[in-house]
Design a protein around this motif. Structure first.
Motif, PDB file in Angstrom:
ATOM      1  N   ASN A  15       0.808  -1.220   0.000  1.00 26.14           N
ATOM      2  CA  ASN A  15       0.000   0.000   0.000  1.00 26.14           C
ATOM      3  C   ASN A  15       0.841   1.270   0.000  1.00 26.14           C
ATOM      4  OD1 ASN A  15      -2.504  -1.256  -0.096  1.00 26.14           O
ATOM      5  ND2 ASN A  15      -2.487  -1.623   2.116  1.00 26.14           N
ATOM      6  N   SER A  16       2.150   1.146   0.095  1.00 19.31           N
ATOM      7  CA  SER A  16       3.010   2.329   0.046  1.00 19.31           C
ATOM      8  C   SER A  16       3.213   2.749  -1.412  1.00 19.31           C
ATOM      9  CB  SER A  16       4.363   2.023   0.695  1.00 19.31           C
ATOM     10  OG  SER A  16       5.103   1.135  -0.117  1.00 19.31           O
ATOM     11  N   ASN A  17       3.755   3.952  -1.601  1.00 21.35           N
ATOM     12  CA  ASN A  17       4.014   4.449  -2.953  1.00 21.35           C
ATOM     13  C   ASN A  17       5.020   3.575  -3.692  1.00 21.35           C
ATOM     14  OD1 ASN A  17       2.248   6.565  -2.646  1.00 21.35           O
ATOM     15  ND2 ASN A  17       3.829   7.993  -1.941  1.00 21.35           N
ATOM     16  N   VAL A  18       6.070   3.166  -3.025  1.00 19.21           N
ATOM     17  CA  VAL A  18       7.098   2.326  -3.651  1.00 19.21           C
ATOM     18  C   VAL A  18       6.512   0.974  -4.033  1.00 19.21           C
ATOM     19  CG1 VAL A  18       9.302   1.158  -3.263  1.00 19.21           C
ATOM     20  CG2 VAL A  18       8.970   3.491  -2.446  1.00 19.21           C
ATOM     21  N   GLY A  19       5.738   0.380  -3.136  1.00 21.83           N
ATOM     22  CA  GLY A  19       5.126  -0.918  -3.427  1.00 21.83           C
ATOM     23  C   GLY A  19       4.166  -0.839  -4.600  1.00 21.83           C
ATOM     24  N   SER A  20       3.355   0.200  -4.628  1.00 22.34           N
ATOM     25  CA  SER A  20       2.410   0.382  -5.742  1.00 22.34           C
ATOM     26  C   SER A  20       3.156   0.574  -7.056  1.00 22.34           C
ATOM     27  CB  SER A  20       1.507   1.582  -5.484  1.00 22.34           C
ATOM     28  OG  SER A  20       0.707   1.356  -4.357  1.00 22.34           O
ATOM     29  N   ALA A  21       4.237   1.335  -7.026  1.00 20.44           N
ATOM     30  CA  ALA A  21       5.017   1.565  -8.248  1.00 20.44           C
ATOM     31  C   ALA A  21       5.660   0.266  -8.733  1.00 20.44           C
ATOM     32  CB  ALA A  21       6.084   2.623  -7.996  1.00 20.44           C
TER      33      ALA A  21
END
Length: 125
Positions: A15-21
């Protein structure tokens, strides 16, 4: 760490920005790989392009321009050459009618390309 703690850690990363990217980039990469591997728009005759060119050049040498219906005779000779090469490569199996028609069209297109490039012996004369 118990399984609930591990699950919470993974979900917070996803759910973090890095994970989503990373998930987005992986999904796009997967689709690009599948599109290049299973391209439905790739012409089936491209695998036989070398045989098509060879067949065209042999037909140009074997059949004189003075022959009645020389164009059709050359097309037929080139097609027979390519179909023979196909059968030899596939254990005697003939191509489907659709692939044969596609190869026939490809011979005409390749002939025009070779003639335009001046590669054929009698082009421009």
């Amino acid at each position: 760490m118990d399984s609930n703690g591990l699950f919470d850690t993974v979900m917070s990363f996803v759910n973090s920005n890095v994970g989503s990217a990373l998930i987005w980039a992986g999904t796009v990469g997967l689709f690009m790989f599948l599109a290049s591997k299973y391209n439905p728009f790739r012409a089936k005759w491209k695998a036989w392009e070398g045989s098509i060119i060879t067949g065209i050049k042999l037909a140009e040498k074997e059949i004189p321009d003075e022959t009645p219906n020389a164009g059709l005779a050359k097309l037929d000779a080139a097609l027979k050459f390519v179909l023979k090469a196909y059968a030899e490569a596939n254990g005697g199996q003939e191509p489907s009618a659709a692939l044969t028609q596609e190869i026939k069209q490809a011979i005409q297109v390749k002939h025009a390309d070779l003639e335009r490039l001046g590669v054929l012996g009698n082009s421009g004369t």
